[in-house]
Design a protein around this motif. Structure first.
Motif, PDB file in Angstrom:
ATOM      1  N   ASP A 306      23.289  79.275   9.415  1.00 49.22           N
ATOM      2  CA  ASP A 306      24.322  78.361   9.922  1.00 49.22           C
ATOM      3  C   ASP A 306      24.836  77.541   8.743  1.00 49.22           C
ATOM      4  OD1 ASP A 306      25.770  76.206  11.048  1.00 49.22           O
ATOM      5  OD2 ASP A 306      24.810  76.633  12.982  1.00 49.22           O
ATOM      6  N   ILE A 307      26.032  77.885   8.301  1.00 45.97           N
ATOM      7  CA  ILE A 307      26.589  77.262   7.093  1.00 45.97           C
ATOM      8  C   ILE A 307      26.785  75.770   7.324  1.00 45.97           C
ATOM      9  CG2 ILE A 307      28.527  77.304   5.458  1.00 45.97           C
ATOM     10  CD1 ILE A 307      29.026  80.230   6.524  1.00 45.97           C
ATOM     11  N   ALA A 308      27.395  75.434   8.470  1.00 47.58           N
ATOM     12  CA  ALA A 308      27.696  74.030   8.768  1.00 47.58           C
ATOM     13  C   ALA A 308      26.405  73.207   8.791  1.00 47.58           C
ATOM     14  CB  ALA A 308      28.429  73.929  10.095  1.00 47.58           C
ATOM     15  N   ALA A 309      25.384  73.728   9.486  1.00 46.10           N
ATOM     16  CA  ALA A 309      24.134  72.972   9.600  1.00 46.10           C
ATOM     17  C   ALA A 309      23.491  72.801   8.225  1.00 46.10           C
ATOM     18  CB  ALA A 309      23.183  73.688  10.550  1.00 46.10           C
ATOM     19  N   SER A 310      23.561  73.842   7.424  1.00 47.98           N
ATOM     20  CA  SER A 310      22.943  73.778   6.103  1.00 47.98           C
ATOM     21  C   SER A 310      23.669  72.768   5.204  1.00 47.98           C
ATOM     22  CB  SER A 310      22.937  75.189   5.512  1.00 47.98           C
ATOM     23  OG  SER A 310      23.063  75.150   4.137  1.00 47.98           O
ATOM     24  N   LEU A 311      25.013  72.775   5.222  1.00 51.45           N
ATOM     25  CA  LEU A 311      25.759  71.800   4.415  1.00 51.45           C
ATOM     26  C   LEU A 311      25.530  70.392   4.962  1.00 51.45           C
ATOM     27  CD1 LEU A 311      29.183  73.588   3.736  1.00 51.45           C
ATOM     28  CD2 LEU A 311      27.042  73.794   2.497  1.00 51.45           C
ATOM     29  N   GLY A 312      25.419  70.300   6.290  1.00 51.30           N
ATOM     30  CA  GLY A 312      25.160  69.000   6.934  1.00 51.30           C
ATOM     31  C   GLY A 312      23.860  68.392   6.443  1.00 51.30           C
ATOM     32  N   LYS A 313      22.865  69.227   6.216  1.00 49.75           N
ATOM     33  CA  LYS A 313      21.562  68.750   5.711  1.00 49.75           C
ATOM     34  C   LYS A 313      21.674  68.282   4.273  1.00 49.75           C
ATOM     35  CE  LYS A 313      17.937  71.060   8.239  1.00 49.75           C
ATOM     36  NZ  LYS A 313      18.310  72.446   8.556  1.00 49.75           N
ATOM     37  N   GLU A 314      22.456  69.049   3.501  1.00 46.93           N
ATOM     38  CA  GLU A 314      22.545  68.744   2.059  1.00 46.93           C
ATOM     39  C   GLU A 314      23.489  67.613   1.735  1.00 46.93           C
ATOM     40  OE1 GLU A 314      23.655  72.221  -0.166  1.00 46.93           O
ATOM     41  OE2 GLU A 314      22.143  73.375   0.923  1.00 46.93           O
ATOM     42  N   LYS A 315      24.316  67.237   2.708  1.00 41.83           N
ATOM     43  CA  LYS A 315      25.425  66.361   2.339  1.00 41.83           C
ATOM     44  C   LYS A 315      24.970  64.995   1.862  1.00 41.83           C
ATOM     45  CE  LYS A 315      27.469  63.921   6.257  1.00 41.83           C
ATOM     46  NZ  LYS A 315      28.468  63.942   7.293  1.00 41.83           N
ATOM     47  N   GLU A 316      25.722  64.477   0.873  1.00 43.83           N
ATOM     48  CA  GLU A 316      25.450  63.131   0.368  1.00 43.83           C
ATOM     49  C   GLU A 316      26.631  62.254   0.768  1.00 43.83           C
ATOM     50  OE1 GLU A 316      24.592  63.822  -3.749  1.00 43.83           O
ATOM     51  OE2 GLU A 316      22.653  64.730  -3.268  1.00 43.83           O
ATOM     52  N   GLN A 317      27.672  62.212  -0.118  1.00 41.24           N
ATOM     53  CA  GLN A 317      28.856  61.411   0.223  1.00 41.24           C
ATOM     54  C   GLN A 317      29.898  62.240   0.990  1.00 41.24           C
ATOM     55  OE1 GLN A 317      29.057  58.141  -0.599  1.00 41.24           O
ATOM     56  NE2 GLN A 317      26.966  58.434  -1.346  1.00 41.24           N
ATOM     57  N   GLN A 318      29.698  63.551   1.016  1.00 44.50           N
ATOM     58  CA  GLN A 318      30.784  64.400   1.511  1.00 44.50           C
ATOM     59  C   GLN A 318      31.111  64.200   2.985  1.00 44.50           C
ATOM     60  OE1 GLN A 318      28.071  65.705  -0.181  1.00 44.50           O
ATOM     61  NE2 GLN A 318      28.724  67.421  -1.453  1.00 44.50           N
ATOM     62  N   VAL A 319      32.381  64.438   3.280  1.00 45.82           N
ATOM     63  CA  VAL A 319      32.829  64.418   4.678  1.00 45.82           C
ATOM     64  C   VAL A 319      32.834  65.863   5.177  1.00 45.82           C
ATOM     65  CG1 VAL A 319      34.795  63.908   6.190  1.00 45.82           C
ATOM     66  CG2 VAL A 319      34.311  62.432   4.224  1.00 45.82           C
ATOM     67  N   ILE A 320      32.258  66.081   6.353  1.00 50.31           N
ATOM     68  CA  ILE A 320      32.269  67.448   6.904  1.00 50.31           C
ATOM     69  C   ILE A 320      33.028  67.465   8.229  1.00 50.31           C
ATOM     70  CG2 ILE A 320      30.889  69.375   7.767  1.00 50.31           C
ATOM     71  CD1 ILE A 320      28.742  68.736   5.826  1.00 50.31           C
ATOM     72  N   VAL A 321      33.987  68.377   8.302  1.00 44.05           N
ATOM     73  CA  VAL A 321      34.739  68.566   9.541  1.00 44.05           C
ATOM     74  C   VAL A 321      34.412  69.958  10.067  1.00 44.05           C
ATOM     75  CG1 VAL A 321      37.042  68.597  10.583  1.00 44.05           C
ATOM     76  CG2 VAL A 321      36.606  67.177   8.563  1.00 44.05           C
ATOM     77  N   GLY A 322      34.001  70.020  11.318  1.00 41.16           N
ATOM     78  CA  GLY A 322      33.687  71.319  11.908  1.00 41.16           C
ATOM     79  C   GLY A 322      34.651  71.656  13.031  1.00 41.16           C
ATOM     80  N   PHE A 323      34.515  72.841  13.525  1.00 40.96           N
ATOM     81  CA  PHE A 323      35.340  73.290  14.649  1.00 40.96           C
ATOM     82  C   PHE A 323      34.427  73.724  15.787  1.00 40.96           C
ATOM     83  CE2 PHE A 323      39.832  73.791  13.446  1.00 40.96           C
ATOM     84  CZ  PHE A 323      39.758  73.330  12.148  1.00 40.96           C
TER      85      PHE A 323
END
Ligand code: C5P
Length: 398
Positions: A306-323
């Motif tokens: 799950d790309i979104a979940a994996s980036l969500g775990k790693e995120k620091e300052q980043q903004v994540i927008v999903g669909f």
């Protein structure tokens, strides 16, 4: 007001509409702003305004034919010369030719050869403008990354009144000036995933989905237009982005998309995850084509990353927008994803909505936020939805 146009190379395409007279004023404005202007006219445009007027105003020869006086006019050189191409006015016929690539005049040949961003300003009577054929051609051109300069409403040459007037030269000048500005997202790097993924069963077959990539490509184009550097990781689709700020990486499977996204994410300020990633892939990829045997065939499937979940775990300052694309309990399910994948907001599109979702050029979305607030939007072109998404993202980046 037009400070960004100094020294810019502008290719102006003029087609056979009454509004061709506005092209003279537009040329003057570009020249006054310090731009260099070269003009191509379709043969029918010359019946509305003379090449002499335009060559005098632009201080350059005007091109009307692919060959003249026994010599060939080089459309490739003109296309490569330009920083931007603007087709104004763009008639219904020219829009159709551009959409199809029907190259029977110098203007279309230059358009097909141009590597720069292309803008077009339609001009026609209200009913021609609303005809499904015209609307389809306009949508088609936007999917190539060309930008429409919206038509105005008002009195038309036919005596009718309505939509179809060519945008005013002053407004076109402003828009092109804005195009050359640094943009509010300058200095930002944005990761976008788009399109489907396909998961191979054997050398011939795969498991896939109906995503066209239109929504994600529109998001990438909009971010790039506003000055961001965009990494677009795109699954198998025939569509391609056009903006030079977009770095395209083509992938096939969820695993490949995952690897590329993880590599790029740490350097990015935000990620918009619009790809329809397969949740499962065949447990095994057969080396040879699977033969027909019994009446039934069972496939073993395993989870993809799950790309979104994996980036969500790693995120620091980043903004994540999903669909989220749901067929039932839409809001509940989308909110659950928003939390589980540590996204900042989620764009919910429903398969129950006419004209929204897969393959369409239009979409109707809702944004859901972490604090349970939401924003609802009308059905609109995906390019317009992309503006809403990037607008919201911009606020969060600040
Ligand atoms: O859980 P679901 O697949 O419906 O979540 C949709 C969101 O998660 C989308 O933003 C999609 O791009 C992303 N996603 C992902 N990797 C997956 C599955 C979904 O990034 N394997």
């Amino acid at each position: 007001m037009s400070e960004n146009l100094q020294g810019k190379k502008i290719l102006l395409g003029i087609t056979g509409s009454i509004a061709a007279y506005k092209a003279a004023q537009l040329t003057r404005l570009f020249i006054k702003a310090g731009a260099e202007v070269k003009i191509i006219m379709t043969p029918s445009a010359t019946t509305f305004i003379t090449p002499l007027t335009l060559s005098t105003l632009s201080k350059n020869p005007v091109w009307t034919e692919v060959s003249s006086e026994g010599s060939w006019n080089n459309h490739v050189d003109l296309g490569l010369w330009a920083d931007v191409m603007i087709i104004a006015p763009a008639t219904a016929t020219t829009l159709a030719k551009l959409a199809l690539g029907l190259c029977d005049n110098m203007l279309v040949a230059v358009y097909l050869s141009a590597r720069c961003p292309v803008f077009f300003a339609p001009a026609m009577d209200v009913d021609m403008w609303h005809h499904p054929a015209t609307q389809r051609n306009v949508r088609q051109l936007t999917t190539y990354g060309n930008q429409m300069i919206p038509v105005g409403v008002g009195e038309l040459a036919s005596g009718l009144s309505g939509e179809g007037r060519m945008a005013e030269p002053e407004n076109i000048l402003e828009l092109i000036n804005e195009h050359f500005s640094d943009g509010p997202l300058k200095g930002k790097r944005i990761l976008v995933t788009a399109g489907p993924t396909i998961e191979a069963l054997d050398p011939v077959r795969y498991l896939g989905n109906r995503s066209s990539g239109k929504m994600g490509i529109a998001v990438a184009e909009e971010a790039a237009r506003l000055g961001a550097k965009v990494d677009l990781i795109l699954g198998p689709t025939h569509l391609r982005p056009a903006h030079p700020n977009i770095k395209l990486q083509l992938v096939e499977s969820a695993e490949e998309m995952y690897q590329k996204a993880r590599t790029r994410f740490p350097d990015c300020h935000a990620a918009v995850l619009a790809a329809a990633v397969a949740d499962y892939r065949p447990a095994e990829r057969a080396e040879h084509k699977i033969k027909k045997t019994g009446d039934q065939l069972s496939l073993g499937l395993v989870r993809t990353p799950d790309i979104a979940a994996s980036l969500g775990k790693e995120k620091e300052q980043q903004v994540i927008v999903g669909f989220a694309m749901e067929t039932q309990n839409e809001k509940e399910n989308a909110l659950r994803k928003l939390e589980a994948k540590n996204m900042d907001f989620i764009v919910l599109n429903s398969l129950n909505e006419k004209g929204a979702g897969f393959q369409h050029d239009t979409n109707r979305v809702r944004f859901l936020f972490r604090d349970k607030t939401e924003k609802n939007f009308e059905l609109k072109l995906k390019s317009e939805v992309a503006k809403d998404i990037i607008g919201e993202l911009q606020k969060l980046l600040k």
